[in-house]
Design a protein around this motif. Structure first.
Motif, PDB file in Angstrom:
ATOM      1  N   PRO A  29     -11.696   4.024 -12.783  1.00 57.10           N
ATOM      2  CA  PRO A  29     -13.006   4.626 -12.485  1.00 57.10           C
ATOM      3  C   PRO A  29     -13.240   5.978 -13.149  1.00 57.10           C
ATOM      4  CG  PRO A  29     -11.982   3.759 -10.474  1.00 57.10           C
ATOM      5  CD  PRO A  29     -10.940   3.697 -11.552  1.00 57.10           C
ATOM      6  N   VAL A  30     -12.164   6.682 -13.511  1.00 52.89           N
ATOM      7  CA  VAL A  30     -12.365   8.007 -14.114  1.00 52.89           C
ATOM      8  C   VAL A  30     -11.958   8.033 -15.585  1.00 52.89           C
ATOM      9  CG1 VAL A  30     -12.134   9.241 -11.922  1.00 52.89           C
ATOM     10  CG2 VAL A  30     -10.082   8.814 -13.311  1.00 52.89           C
TER      11      VAL A  30
ATOM     12  N   LEU B 139      -5.139   4.636   0.118  1.00 50.65           N
ATOM     13  CA  LEU B 139      -4.488   3.344  -0.128  1.00 50.65           C
ATOM     14  C   LEU B 139      -2.975   3.436   0.053  1.00 50.65           C
ATOM     15  CD1 LEU B 139      -6.418   2.099  -3.302  1.00 50.65           C
ATOM     16  CD2 LEU B 139      -6.467   1.070  -1.028  1.00 50.65           C
TER      17      LEU B 139
ATOM     18  N   MET C  61      -7.670  -2.619  -7.783  1.00 54.55           N
ATOM     19  CA  MET C  61      -7.643  -1.693  -6.663  1.00 54.55           C
ATOM     20  C   MET C  61      -8.315  -2.316  -5.437  1.00 54.55           C
ATOM     21  SD  MET C  61      -8.288   2.277  -7.263  1.00 54.55           S
ATOM     22  CE  MET C  61      -9.557   2.980  -6.251  1.00 54.55           C
ATOM     23  N   VAL C  62      -9.477  -2.920  -5.653  1.00 51.69           N
ATOM     24  CA  VAL C  62     -10.240  -3.487  -4.540  1.00 51.69           C
ATOM     25  C   VAL C  62      -9.551  -4.736  -3.972  1.00 51.69           C
ATOM     26  CG1 VAL C  62     -12.398  -4.701  -4.013  1.00 51.69           C
ATOM     27  CG2 VAL C  62     -12.463  -2.493  -5.181  1.00 51.69           C
ATOM     28  N   THR C  63      -8.942  -5.548  -4.842  1.00 54.95           N
ATOM     29  CA  THR C  63      -8.350  -6.793  -4.353  1.00 54.95           C
ATOM     30  C   THR C  63      -6.902  -6.624  -3.896  1.00 54.95           C
ATOM     31  OG1 THR C  63      -7.626  -7.469  -6.563  1.00 54.95           O
ATOM     32  CG2 THR C  63      -9.775  -8.249  -5.827  1.00 54.95           C
ATOM     33  N   LYS C  64      -6.193  -5.657  -4.478  1.00 57.07           N
ATOM     34  CA  LYS C  64      -4.764  -5.556  -4.156  1.00 57.07           C
ATOM     35  C   LYS C  64      -4.312  -4.155  -3.770  1.00 57.07           C
ATOM     36  CE  LYS C  64      -3.530  -9.263  -7.400  1.00 57.07           C
ATOM     37  NZ  LYS C  64      -4.540  -9.131  -8.481  1.00 57.07           N
ATOM     38  N   GLY C  65      -5.195  -3.190  -3.884  1.00 54.48           N
ATOM     39  CA  GLY C  65      -4.810  -1.827  -3.542  1.00 54.48           C
ATOM     40  C   GLY C  65      -3.896  -1.175  -4.565  1.00 54.48           C
TER      41      GLY C  65
ATOM     42  N   CYS D  27     -11.129  -6.484  -9.862  1.00 59.45           N
ATOM     43  CA  CYS D  27     -10.623  -5.116  -9.679  1.00 59.45           C
ATOM     44  C   CYS D  27      -9.266  -5.132  -8.976  1.00 59.45           C
ATOM     45  CB  CYS D  27     -11.630  -4.319  -8.867  1.00 59.45           C
ATOM     46  SG  CYS D  27     -11.089  -2.638  -8.533  1.00 59.45           S
TER      47      CYS D  27
ATOM     48  N   GLU E 279      -9.085   8.481  -2.554  1.00 63.13           N
ATOM     49  CA  GLU E 279      -9.034   7.044  -2.279  1.00 63.13           C
ATOM     50  C   GLU E 279      -7.610   6.506  -2.507  1.00 63.13           C
ATOM     51  OE1 GLU E 279     -11.293   5.221  -0.945  1.00 63.13           O
ATOM     52  OE2 GLU E 279     -10.338   3.258  -1.146  1.00 63.13           O
TER      53      GLU E 279
ATOM     54  N   ASN F  84     -14.841  12.058 -11.691  1.00 62.19           N
ATOM     55  CA  ASN F  84     -14.678  12.578 -10.334  1.00 62.19           C
ATOM     56  C   ASN F  84     -13.269  12.252  -9.849  1.00 62.19           C
ATOM     57  OD1 ASN F  84     -14.915  13.421  -7.706  1.00 62.19           O
ATOM     58  ND2 ASN F  84     -16.780  12.261  -7.248  1.00 62.19           N
TER      59      ASN F  84
ATOM     60  N   ALA G  18     -12.360  12.558  -5.953  1.00 64.11           N
ATOM     61  CA  ALA G  18     -12.737  11.460  -5.059  1.00 64.11           C
ATOM     62  C   ALA G  18     -11.814  10.261  -5.266  1.00 64.11           C
ATOM     63  CB  ALA G  18     -14.191  11.056  -5.306  1.00 64.11           C
ATOM     64  N   LEU G  19     -11.421  10.014  -6.509  1.00 64.06           N
ATOM     65  CA  LEU G  19     -10.511   8.897  -6.760  1.00 64.06           C
ATOM     66  C   LEU G  19      -9.152   9.178  -6.129  1.00 64.06           C
ATOM     67  CD1 LEU G  19      -9.903   6.152  -8.044  1.00 64.06           C
ATOM     68  CD2 LEU G  19      -9.095   7.371 -10.059  1.00 64.06           C
TER      69      LEU G  19
END
Lengths: 380, 255
Positions: free
Chosen positions: B186-187, B225, B176-180, B174, B221, B214, B217-218
């Motif tokens: 996700p949507v 970030l 987003m999770v590993t590098k932002g 991912c 987030e 959603n 919510a994204l």
């Protein structure tokens, strides 16, 4: 204890390379967690140089970053993004081919022997859980069995937790008791860097016998156990006790709507979970219609299609999908398979893009447990 | 008799039609399986309807197009919209939230000759649509699957899961999770073949919103970030800016 001691040897850090050579000589493809695109992913390794030596994850809800760790250890990191589940239950596979004669030609399982180095205790527990799922009851998944037979599991006991880990509260780690062929403890202190190697199966013992090392000393065995205990104590997350009963009486809890405001129903938690086993089958056909194939791929209870029955989907709202996932995982799994479906690996926390934390959600349900246990009984 | 296939173009760039020609290995099989009755990009032959399958590319952007799509619908047993323009209004739907006259004057030296509607809208806003293939451009495997399935009278397998599921099925880490890195995965509905995240880019949502997206919510987030309001607005204002879920989210960050 003595028997365990007899099975364990100590070898220098370079013994790891020798282990890989022995495995290769036995015809295994050797796999481990490798660094790729800023993440740890499970893949083939040619030598110890492919291991993410010195690297650790900084994991939080919605964030898993690889950084330099404080030591030159091979295994101070914890988990690859996905477990060895992929190796026993591929994300996508063809089951059979058929033609106009409708004769079914099953697609054989490719069973090249694979040795996975660095399987963590939580993932070992997950492999046991998957075995129960695929092999208990009247219908057994022979494809799973064939792939599982081809797998050699070399565990590494954890000396350092990620902040998302909570295996200690699930009783699945951080020290492996069973389910491995070999288990390694990496000791790195006072200028010494060594591995304590223990066998957990006949196959493991046979490999261990060919490694250069000496019988593990009492001190080294104690240091290994102490390391595991320290790792357990260093875990900051935990699953609240009584999650099973709590979830079973929380069907109408207002908290589900609150989670749904944050949840993206993106499926990430289920796709990184080492025990989520849901799949779907899809048929594909050739343009001229002379051939058809049946495929199986991972599915997720977070999609609308997952609960589609004649006339529509049962779980239209995200709230009901999240409730389904966590209630199955932590509560109804007990009824179905005799254990929790959660092994405390914490992947669903780190790899959730918005950092939803199931331990925190359970705690939130508990904090606002409107129906006491007795009321729960009455409702039934 | 082979089923008759027609390919129609509305306001669009032709890229989705090209995907049909880009089928290469399967193109001869397709030509064998169907009678290509109308496909200007491939042949000057134009045969009259009715058609068994119509593939419709492009958005409705002029009054003339509004009329033409109704005729095509009348002439087609099955109508499949292909691509971001036909299914969400395309990049040109960015004009939907602007003042049309001033926008037109800022682009064209003689705006009085431009006879366009104030909005660019998806085909489904005007006529019933049987199936839709998302993407900018569409994915050729989905196109072949749709044609193959419909020729045999079965329902095409078109996933409703998010782009994240595609990443994880493929084993892509991912971004987003590993590098932002900001990512609409996700949507966004999956199906592209995991193109952008597999080369380390965030998904920019060309397949449009997945069911129940959603976005709020994204977006929260993404802000956490470090993405600014403008970045978030522009992310939701791409090739599927006109899709309601994305249009609404974009509006929340405009201003």
């Amino acid at each position: 204890m003595d028997q365990a001691a007899a099975k364990s040897i100590s070898m220098g850090a370079n013994g790891l390379e020798a282990l890989i050579s022995v495995l290769e000589a036995d015809g295994y493809d050797v796999w481990g967690a490798r660094e790729r695109d800023g993440a740890l992913v499970l893949g083939p390794i040619a030598s110890i140089d492919d291991l993410p030596r010195g690297r650790i994850e900084q994991a939080e809800g919605g964030s898993v970053r690889l950084v330099e760790g404080p030591r030159d250890a091979f295994f101070d990191h914890t988990l690859p993004m996905q477990s060895a589940k992929r190796l026993v239950y591929p994300a996508e596979e063809r089951l059979f081919v058929t033609g106009e004669d409708l004769l079914i030609e099953e697609t054989p399982v490719e069973t090249r022997p694979i040795a996975v180095i660095g399987v963590r205790p939580c993932d070992l527990a997950a492999m046991e859980t998957l075995t129960t799922v695929f092999e208990s009851g009247p219908f057994r998944d022979t494809r799973f069995r064939q792939r599982r037979e081809a797998l050699l599991l070399i565990a590494v006991n954890c000396m350092r937790p990620a902040s998302t880990c909570f295996c200690a509260s699930m009783n699945t780690g951080p020290r492996a008791e069973a389910g491995f062929d070999l288990a390694l403890d990496e000791l790195l202190e006072d200028g010494r860097h060594l591995f304590v190697v223990s066998a957990g199966s006949a196959r493991g013992q046979e490999i261990l016998d060919r490694l250069d090392g000496e019988a593990a000393s009492k001190e080294d065995l104690q240091a290994a156990r102490d390391g595991s205990r320290a790792c357990a104590e260093a875990q900051t997350r935990r699953m609240a006790e009584g999650a099973e009963q709590l979830l079973k009486r929380s069907y109408d809890h207002p908290h589900w709507a609150e989670v749904a405001e944050r949840c993206l129903s993106c499926t990430n938690c289920t796709m990184v979970c080492p025990t989520c086993f849901c799949g779907t089958v899809e048929d594909r056909s050739s343009l001229d219609g002379s051939e058809a194939e049946r495929w199986r791929r991972w599915d997720s209870c977070f999609t609308l299609d997952f609960s589609y029955l004649h006339g529509g989907s049962v779980r239209k709202e995200t709230a009901s999908r999240y409730r389904q996932w966590i209630t199955h995982k932590l509560a109804h799994w007990h009824d179905q398979f005799g254990s929790s479906g959660c092994v405390g690996c914490g992947r669903c926390i780190g790899w959730c893009p918005v950092g939803i934390d199931l331990t925190a959600e359970v705690a939130a349900l508990a904090a606002n447990d409107s129906s006491s246990g007795q009321q729960g009984e009455e409702r039934r | 008799m082979k089923p008759k296939l027609a390919v129609w173009k509305f306001s669009s760039c032709d890229g989705c039609q090209l995907t049909l020609l880009d089928c290469e290995d399967e193109l001869l099989d397709i030509a064998e399986a169907v009678d290509i009755a109308y496909f200007l990009e491939a042949t000057r032959t134009q045969r009259e309807g009715p058609y068994d399958i119509s593939l419709v590319e492009g958005s409705i952007s002029t009054a003339h197009e509004m009329e033409r799509i109704r005729e095509i619908r009348r002439d087609s047993r099955l109508l499949i919209t292909i691509g971001a323009c036909a299914t969400a209004g395309g990049i040109q739907a960015l004009r939907n939230t602007q003042d049309h006259d001033s926008l037109r004057a800022s682009v064209y030296p003689s705006p009085q000759f431009i006879d366009a509607l104030a909005t660019s809208t998806p085909i489904a806003d005007h006529v019933p649509v049987d199936y839709e293939l998302r993407g900018c451009p569409i994915d050729k495997h989905q196109l072949i699957e749709a044609i193959t399935a419909l020729l045999k009278g079965r329902k095409p397998t078109l996933p409703d899961y998010s782009q994240c599921a595609e990443c994880k099925l493929a084993g892509t880490a991912c971004v987003m999770v590993t590098k932002g890195i900001p990512c609409l995965g996700p949507v966004t509905q999956g199906g592209c073949g995991n193109l952008c995240p597999s080369i380390g880019r965030g998904c920019y949502g060309c397949f449009g919103p997945k069911e129940g997206a959603n976005t709020e919510a994204l977006a929260a987030e993404l802000a956490a970030l470090g993405a600014g309001q403008r970045t978030i607005r522009d992310l939701f204002g791409g090739f599927t800016a006109g899709a309601p879920a994305f249009a609404e989210e974009r509006k929340r960050h405009d201003g």
